[in-house]
Design an enzyme around this catalytic site. Structure first.
Site, PDB file in Angstrom:
ATOM      1  N   ARG A 266       0.826  -1.238   0.000  1.00  0.00           N
ATOM      2  CA  ARG A 266       0.000   0.000   0.000  1.00  0.00           C
ATOM      3  C   ARG A 266       0.848   1.272   0.000  1.00  0.00           C
ATOM      4  NH1 ARG A 266      -3.849  -2.555   3.705  1.00  0.00           N
ATOM      5  NH2 ARG A 266      -5.426  -3.480   2.375  1.00  0.00           N
TER       6      ARG A 266
ATOM      7  N   ASN B 175      -0.741  19.736 -19.576  1.00  0.00           N
ATOM      8  CA  ASN B 175      -1.211  18.780 -20.587  1.00  0.00           C
ATOM      9  C   ASN B 175      -1.225  19.381 -21.989  1.00  0.00           C
ATOM     10  OD1 ASN B 175      -1.630  16.821 -18.643  1.00  0.00           O
ATOM     11  ND2 ASN B 175      -3.716  17.532 -18.219  1.00  0.00           N
TER      12      ASN B 175
ATOM     13  N   HIS C  69      -0.861  17.260 -25.067  1.00  0.00           N
ATOM     14  CA  HIS C  69      -0.976  15.858 -24.669  1.00  0.00           C
ATOM     15  C   HIS C  69      -2.309  15.213 -25.047  1.00  0.00           C
ATOM     16  CE1 HIS C  69       2.678  16.822 -22.580  1.00  0.00           C
ATOM     17  NE2 HIS C  69       2.805  15.598 -22.100  1.00  0.00           N
TER      18      HIS C  69
ATOM     19  N   GLU D  83      -4.469  17.757 -10.141  1.00  0.00           N
ATOM     20  CA  GLU D  83      -4.954  18.198 -11.455  1.00  0.00           C
ATOM     21  C   GLU D  83      -6.453  18.490 -11.467  1.00  0.00           C
ATOM     22  OE1 GLU D  83      -2.924  16.333 -14.869  1.00  0.00           O
ATOM     23  OE2 GLU D  83      -4.898  16.296 -15.801  1.00  0.00           O
TER      24      GLU D  83
ATOM     25  N   GLU E 153       9.058  18.877 -24.053  1.00  0.00           N
ATOM     26  CA  GLU E 153       8.405  19.295 -22.796  1.00  0.00           C
ATOM     27  C   GLU E 153       8.971  20.654 -22.345  1.00  0.00           C
ATOM     28  OE1 GLU E 153       5.842  17.636 -21.797  1.00  0.00           O
ATOM     29  OE2 GLU E 153       6.129  15.476 -22.076  1.00  0.00           O
TER      30      GLU E 153
ATOM     31  N   LYS F 246       3.062  11.758 -10.690  1.00  0.00           N
ATOM     32  CA  LYS F 246       2.208  10.922 -11.544  1.00  0.00           C
ATOM     33  C   LYS F 246       2.971   9.644 -11.866  1.00  0.00           C
ATOM     34  CE  LYS F 246      -0.679  14.270 -13.959  1.00  0.00           C
ATOM     35  NZ  LYS F 246      -1.000  14.845 -15.279  1.00  0.00           N
TER      36      LYS F 246
ATOM     37  N   HIS G  97       7.545   9.729 -26.911  1.00  0.00           N
ATOM     38  CA  HIS G  97       6.538  10.552 -26.232  1.00  0.00           C
ATOM     39  C   HIS G  97       6.719  12.031 -26.595  1.00  0.00           C
ATOM     40  CE1 HIS G  97       3.844  11.917 -23.035  1.00  0.00           C
ATOM     41  NE2 HIS G  97       4.780  12.780 -22.697  1.00  0.00           N
TER      42      HIS G  97
ATOM     43  N   HIS H  58      -1.094  12.142 -26.843  1.00  0.00           N
ATOM     44  CA  HIS H  58      -1.312  10.797 -26.300  1.00  0.00           C
ATOM     45  C   HIS H  58      -2.047   9.899 -27.295  1.00  0.00           C
ATOM     46  CE1 HIS H  58      -0.703  11.488 -21.686  1.00  0.00           C
ATOM     47  NE2 HIS H  58       0.424  11.250 -22.319  1.00  0.00           N
TER      48      HIS H  58
ATOM     49  N   ARG I  47      -2.896  22.486 -12.948  1.00  0.00           N
ATOM     50  CA  ARG I  47      -1.973  21.453 -13.436  1.00  0.00           C
ATOM     51  C   ARG I  47      -2.323  21.007 -14.862  1.00  0.00           C
ATOM     52  NH1 ARG I  47       0.865  16.387 -10.181  1.00  0.00           N
ATOM     53  NH2 ARG I  47       2.068  15.672 -11.973  1.00  0.00           N
TER      54      ARG I  47
ATOM     55  N   LYS J  29       7.459  23.284 -12.742  1.00  0.00           N
ATOM     56  CA  LYS J  29       6.656  22.111 -12.362  1.00  0.00           C
ATOM     57  C   LYS J  29       6.391  22.095 -10.873  1.00  0.00           C
ATOM     58  CE  LYS J  29       5.304  17.898 -13.660  1.00  0.00           C
ATOM     59  NZ  LYS J  29       5.312  16.524 -14.109  1.00  0.00           N
TER      60      LYS J  29
HETATM   61  P1  NAD Z   1      12.483   6.386 -21.898  1.00  0.00           P
HETATM   62  O1  NAD Z   1      12.369   6.216 -20.440  1.00  0.00           O
HETATM   63  O2  NAD Z   1      12.018   5.276 -22.766  1.00  0.00           O
HETATM   64  O3  NAD Z   1      14.018   6.707 -22.234  1.00  0.00           O
HETATM   65  C1  NAD Z   1      14.444   6.794 -23.565  1.00  0.00           C
HETATM   66  C2  NAD Z   1      15.625   5.841 -23.844  1.00  0.00           C
HETATM   67  O4  NAD Z   1      16.819   6.414 -23.284  1.00  0.00           O
HETATM   68  C3  NAD Z   1      15.483   4.472 -23.212  1.00  0.00           C
HETATM   69  O5  NAD Z   1      16.006   3.501 -24.070  1.00  0.00           O
HETATM   70  C4  NAD Z   1      16.356   4.602 -21.958  1.00  0.00           C
HETATM   71  O6  NAD Z   1      16.799   3.372 -21.444  1.00  0.00           O
HETATM   72  C5  NAD Z   1      17.502   5.436 -22.482  1.00  0.00           C
HETATM   73  N1  NAD Z   1      18.248   6.191 -21.484  1.00  0.00           N
HETATM   74  C6  NAD Z   1      17.790   6.717 -20.334  1.00  0.00           C
HETATM   75  N2  NAD Z   1      18.750   7.478 -19.751  1.00  0.00           N
HETATM   76  C7  NAD Z   1      19.840   7.396 -20.542  1.00  0.00           C
HETATM   77  C8  NAD Z   1      21.151   7.968 -20.479  1.00  0.00           C
HETATM   78  N3  NAD Z   1      21.481   8.829 -19.526  1.00  0.00           N
HETATM   79  N4  NAD Z   1      22.018   7.662 -21.448  1.00  0.00           N
HETATM   80  C9  NAD Z   1      21.662   6.837 -22.473  1.00  0.00           C
HETATM   81  N5  NAD Z   1      20.445   6.287 -22.605  1.00  0.00           N
HETATM   82  C10 NAD Z   1      19.539   6.568 -21.643  1.00  0.00           C
HETATM   83  O7  NAD Z   1      11.738   7.706 -22.409  1.00  0.00           O
HETATM   84  P2  NAD Z   1      11.495   9.139 -21.738  1.00  0.00           P
HETATM   85  O8  NAD Z   1      11.358  10.060 -22.871  1.00  0.00           O
HETATM   86  O9  NAD Z   1      12.457   9.430 -20.675  1.00  0.00           O
HETATM   87  O10 NAD Z   1      10.074   8.973 -21.016  1.00  0.00           O
HETATM   88  C11 NAD Z   1       8.884   8.818 -21.738  1.00  0.00           C
HETATM   89  C12 NAD Z   1       7.800   8.321 -20.812  1.00  0.00           C
HETATM   90  O11 NAD Z   1       7.572   9.283 -19.776  1.00  0.00           O
HETATM   91  C13 NAD Z   1       6.466   8.063 -21.473  1.00  0.00           C
HETATM   92  O12 NAD Z   1       5.977   6.801 -21.099  1.00  0.00           O
HETATM   93  C14 NAD Z   1       5.580   9.143 -20.913  1.00  0.00           C
HETATM   94  O13 NAD Z   1       4.228   8.752 -20.831  1.00  0.00           O
HETATM   95  C15 NAD Z   1       6.183   9.366 -19.555  1.00  0.00           C
HETATM   96  N6  NAD Z   1       5.875  10.671 -18.950  1.00  0.00           N
HETATM   97  C16 NAD Z   1       5.411  10.698 -17.681  1.00  0.00           C
HETATM   98  C17 NAD Z   1       5.140  11.897 -17.068  1.00  0.00           C
HETATM   99  C18 NAD Z   1       4.693  11.936 -15.640  1.00  0.00           C
HETATM  100  O14 NAD Z   1       4.341  13.013 -15.148  1.00  0.00           O
HETATM  101  N7  NAD Z   1       4.737  10.831 -14.925  1.00  0.00           N
HETATM  102  C19 NAD Z   1       5.375  13.101 -17.750  1.00  0.00           C
HETATM  103  C20 NAD Z   1       5.863  13.045 -19.058  1.00  0.00           C
HETATM  104  C21 NAD Z   1       6.111  11.822 -19.654  1.00  0.00           C
HETATM  105  N1  GLY Z   2       3.264  15.748 -17.271  1.00  0.00           N
HETATM  106  C1  GLY Z   2       2.090  16.414 -16.820  1.00  0.00           C
HETATM  107  C2  GLY Z   2       1.936  16.455 -15.350  1.00  0.00           C
HETATM  108  O1  GLY Z   2       2.810  16.024 -14.623  1.00  0.00           O
HETATM  109  O2  GLY Z   2       0.925  16.887 -14.861  1.00  0.00           O
END
Ligand code: NAD
Ligand code: GLY
Length: 374
Positions: A117, A242, A245, A234, A181, A139, A261, A249, A238, A224
Site C-alpha cells: 500500500r 497537458n 498531450h 490536477e 516538454e 504521476k 513521447h 497521447h 496542473r 513544475k
Molecule cells: P524512456 O524512459 O524510454 O528513455 C528513452 C531511452 O533512453 C530508453 O532507451 C532509456 O533506457 C535510455 N536512457 C535513459 N537514460 C539514458 C542515459 N542517460 N544515457 C543513455 N540512454 C539513456 O523515455 P522518456 O522520454 O524518458 O520517457 C517517456 C515516458 O515518460 C512516457 O511513457 C511518458 O508517458 C512518460 N511521462 C510521464 C510523465 C509523468 O508526469 N509521470 C510526464 C511526461 C512523460
Molecule cells: N506531465 C504532466 C503532469 O505532470 O501533470
C-alpha cells in the site's frame, strides 16, 4: 522544493554524476536498505556508480531490472516488479529508487505506490524528459491496451535527484524528445525558457551549450514544482501541463512505440495550438513561432499517412482527462502565459484534424477572423 499538504520534497540538481546520490538519500530516510530499479541500458551505464555512492553512504543495495522501452510500460511489467520487491522482503520504510527515463520512473513509481500500500520512492531521472517533467510531480502508471497511462496512481517521491552529467550519454534523438516538454514549459508559463530556446536551442540540442541545458532543467523543475504545489491532483492549473498531450497521447497510443513521447507531444502542441487559433482563443502569431522553433529543433511535422483519424479519435476517447462530456484544455494567450478552459469533448476530433499540418496558415487566419466577427 515541491510543497504539498502530504509533505515537502526537494528536487536536487547536481552538475556532476551520481557520486552525490548516497549523501542525498541519507538526508531523506532512516532506512539502511534501498532497492535500486533500473533497465539494462541505463544499468550498464550507471548502476555501478549509483551502487557505489549508496554503499559509501552506508546503504545495503538490492538491485532489480525492468525491461527498457515504452512497449514494456505495462501491467505485466508492473506485476513482475511488485513480486520482485516482495521477494526482496522490502518493508514499508524501504525506499525504492527509480534510475532511468520516464518509462522506468513511471513503472517503478506505480510499483512503489502500490506494493505494501505504498513505500517511499526516490526518482533519479537520466533522460532530459524525465528531469524536466516526469520525475517531478508524483504521476505514476502504466499503459493499457485502451490507451496511455490508464492504470496508475499519484505517489509523490521523497526526493528527486538529477545528475546532469548523465545526459552526456543520452542520444540526440532522446534529448530532442525531452526538449518538447521544455518547449511546452516555455509556451505555457516561462517566456525566459522560450527566449533561451529561440536563441540557443540547436546548441542545447547538440550538447555544445551545457549551460543552456542546465538552465532548461532548472527552470522547468521550478515551473513544475510551482504548478504541482498549487494543484497536486490536477483539478485546475496542473492541466496547463497537458498542453499538446490530448492529441499527443492519441498519436502515441496509435503509433505504439514508433514515435517517442516527446515527438508526439510536439505534434500535439502544433495541432492543439492550430485548433485554439481556429477557435479565436489564441493569437495566430503563435503558430509560426511554434512551427519555427520546432523546425529548428528538427521535430517531425506530420504523422505517417497510414495513421487514420478514426483510430486517433478512438484512442482519444479513452483520455482520462475527460470529465463527462467535457475536457479541460490549456489555452495560450501569449508566449509564457496560458489559462485553462473547459470545452465540449466533441472538439477533440477537431483538434486531431489539425495534425494535417499541410493545412495552411491562411486557412487558420481566415477561421480566426470569421470566428472573431461572428
Ligand atoms: P524512456 O524512459 O524510454 O528513455 C528513452 C531511452 O533512453 C530508453 O532507451 C532509456 O533506457 C535510455 N536512457 C535513459 N537514460 C539514458 C542515459 N542517460 N544515457 C543513455 N540512454 C539513456 O523515455 P522518456 O522520454 O524518458 O520517457 C517517456 C515516458 O515518460 C512516457 O511513457 C511518458 O508517458 C512518460 N511521462 C510521464 C510523465 C509523468 O508526469 N509521470 C510526464 C511526461 C512523460
Ligand atoms: N506531465 C504532466 C503532469 O505532470 O501533470
Amino acid at each position: 522544493m515541491v510543497e504539498l499538504p502530504g509533505g515537502t520534497y526537494p528536487v536536487v540538481i547536481d552538475g556532476g554524476g551520481l557520486e552525490g546520490l548516497g549523501q542525498a538519500v541519507v538526508r531523506v530516510t532512516a532506512s539502511r536498505r534501498v532497492v535500486l530499479v533500473t533497465n539494462p541500458v541505463v544499468g550498464a551505464l550507471y548502476s555501478a556508480s549509483a551502487r557505489a555512492s549508496l554503499a559509501q553512504a552506508g546503504f545495503t543495495v538490492v538491485e532489480i531490472e525492468v525491461p527498457d522501452g515504452e512497449v514494456h510500460k505495462t501491467v505485466e511489467t508492473w506485476s513482475r516488479l511488485v513480486h520482485a520487491l516482495l521477494d526482496a522482503k522490502i518493508s514499508r520504510s524501504t525506499p525504492v529508487i527509480a534510475l532511468g527515463g520516464g518509462v522506468t520512473g513511471d513503472i517503478v513509481g506505480f510499483a512503489a505506490a502500490t506494493v505494501l500500500r505504498g513505500v517511499p520512492l526516490i526518482q533519479v531521472p537520466t533522460t532530459l524528459l524525465a528531469m524536466v517533467d516526469s520525475a517531478v510531480g508524483g504521476k505514476t502508471g502504466v499503459n493499457a491496451a485502451h490507451g496511455k497511462n490508464l492504470v496508475g496512481a499519484f505517489h509523490q517521491p521523497l526526493l528527486v535527484f538529477v545528475a546532469l552529467a548523465t545526459l552526456r550519454t543520452l542520444p540526440l534523438v532522446e534529448v530532442r524528445a525531452g526538449l518538447a516538454e521544455v518547449v511546452k514549459h516555455g509556451m505555457i508559463g516561462d517566456s525566459t525558457i522560450w527566449d533561451l530556446l529561440e536563441a540557443r536551442g540547436p546548441a542545447i540540442l547538440d550538447g555544445t551549450d551545457r549551460e543552456g541545458l542546465a538552465i532548461c532543467v532548472a527552470r522547468s523543475a521550478l515551473l513544475k514544482a510551482r504548478v504541482v504545489s498549487e494543484d497536486e491532483r490536477e483539478t485546475g492549473i496542473r492541466s496547463l501541463l497537458n498542453f499538446g498531450h490530448t492529441v499527443g497521447h492519441a498519436v502515441e497510443a496509435v503509433m505504439r512505440g514508433q514515435l517517442r513521447h516527446g515527438e508526439c507531444v510536439a505534434l500535439g502542441m502544433r495541432a492543439e495550438l492550430r485548433h485554439a487559433v481556429a477557435c479565436a482563443r489564441s493569437p495566430v502569431e503563435l503558430v509560426a513561432a511554434m512551427d519555427d522553433l520546432l523546425a529548428r529543433l528538427g521535430f517531425p511535422v506530420s504523422v505517417p499517412r497510414s495513421v487514420k483519424y478514426s483510430h486517433l479519435d478512438a484512442a482519444a476517447a479513452h483520455d482520462k482527462k475527460r470529465i463527462h462530456a467535457t475536457i479541460r484544455v490549456p489555452v495560450v494567450d501569449r508566449i509564457g502565459s496560458s489559462r485553462c478552459i473547459v470545452v465540449d469533448a466533441r472538439e477533440v476530433p477537431e483538434m486531431i484534424r489539425h495534425l494535417d499540418v499541410a493545412a495552411p496558415l491562411e486557412r487558420l487566419k481566415n477561421a480566426a477572423t470569421t470566428s472573431e466577427t461572428k
